[in-house]
Design an enzyme around this catalytic site. Structure first.
Site: not given
Length: 272
Positions: A62-64, A94, A124, A158-159, A220, A222
């Site tokens: 997610g967006e940490s 992530c 990050r 992803i990012r 990821h 998943e």
């Protein structure tokens, strides 16, 4: 049935399930789907008291920074730290990796609160912005030896963050050669060089580790049809004596092996 908690701090889960584009689906929901395919129930965790009902926890992507603010708002950090200290299995993917790290670099102004427990330094956004997301084959001999299947695993970044260094008790499960990615942020590479203690070229960064009850991946799992990382995590529950029955893990391993035989390694997305 074993209950595995999945930290669910971002997204509208019911709306995500109902026909929205694949990349908008919450990572927490996808983690629960992956667990279900192994015969294990994943339950959403949003409040500290809900952690009392689970034996293990997945902290998904997610967006940490946003996740950290929401965790702080719900007063989750003390309960999460206690969960880790009690030796219960926790897997961060992530953003979840960032949460578990003892130290994080490359953060936004003001930084973010961390759960900690994993003796490592993580950058990050080491691999850059959203448009620099990528997939690659990772060498995973330890995973293959425990779960069977090929020694290569299709990692979806992803990012993504990367681990710059680890302590002596941390087992490296996968790394990534920097020469494979020509578009890395020069600042990220410079910080990696500083961690290495030299000014020469850094050849690789770490993208998967284990330290006792903690598992962390920069990618990821998943998002793929390969369930070996989830099966590996379920076996960690047995390793630390948290009460999972061996039959549950055995069934999970059999299902994972069967699925590997039926699905192509690049089978994305997981929804057939």
């Amino acid at each position: 049935m074993v209950l595995v908690g999945v930290l669910a701090l971002q997204g509208s889960f019911n709306e995500h399930i109902a026909g929205t584009p694949f990349f908008h689906i919450s990572m927490a929901y996808l983690s629960r789907i992956a667990l279900r395919r192994l015969g294990v129930k994943g339950v959403e965790i949003r409040k500290p008291e809900q952690l009392e009902n689970v034996t293990s926890l997945i902290i998904p992507g997610g967006e940490s920074t946003t996740m950290a603010k929401l965790a702080e708002y719900h007063n989750l950090f003390p309960a999460l730290r206690e969960f880790v200290k009690m030796g219960k299995p926790v897997w961060g993917t992530c953003a979840g990796l960032i949460f578990l790290a003892n130290k994080a670099t490359g953060q936004k102004i003001g930084g973010q609160e961390l759960v900690g427990g994993l003796d490592c330094t993580v950058h990050r956004n080491f691999f850059g912005s959203q448009i620099q997301s990528f997939e690659t084959e990772l060498s995973v001999p330890e995973l293959a030896s425990k779960e069977g299947g090929p020694e290569l695993y299709r990692g979806v970044f992803i990012r993504a963050p990367a681990i710059l260094d680890v302590g002596p008790d941390v087992q490296v499960l996968a790394d990534y050669p920097l020469s494979s990615n020509k578009e890395l942020d020069s600042i990220s590479v410079s910080e990696a060089q500083d961690q290495e203690g030299n000014t020469g070229s850094v050849k690789k960064v770490i993208v998967a580790v284990r330290q006792g009850n903690l598992l962390a991946t920069a990618f990821h799992p998943e998002l793929t049809a390969d369930t070996r990382w989830h099966s590996y995590f379920l076996k960690m529950i047995n390793d630390v004596g948290e009460g999972t029955s061996s039959s549950i893990v055995a069934v999970g391993a059999e299902l994972a092996e069967l699925h590997l035989n039926q699905q192509a390694k690049n089978d994305l997305p997981i929804f057939q």
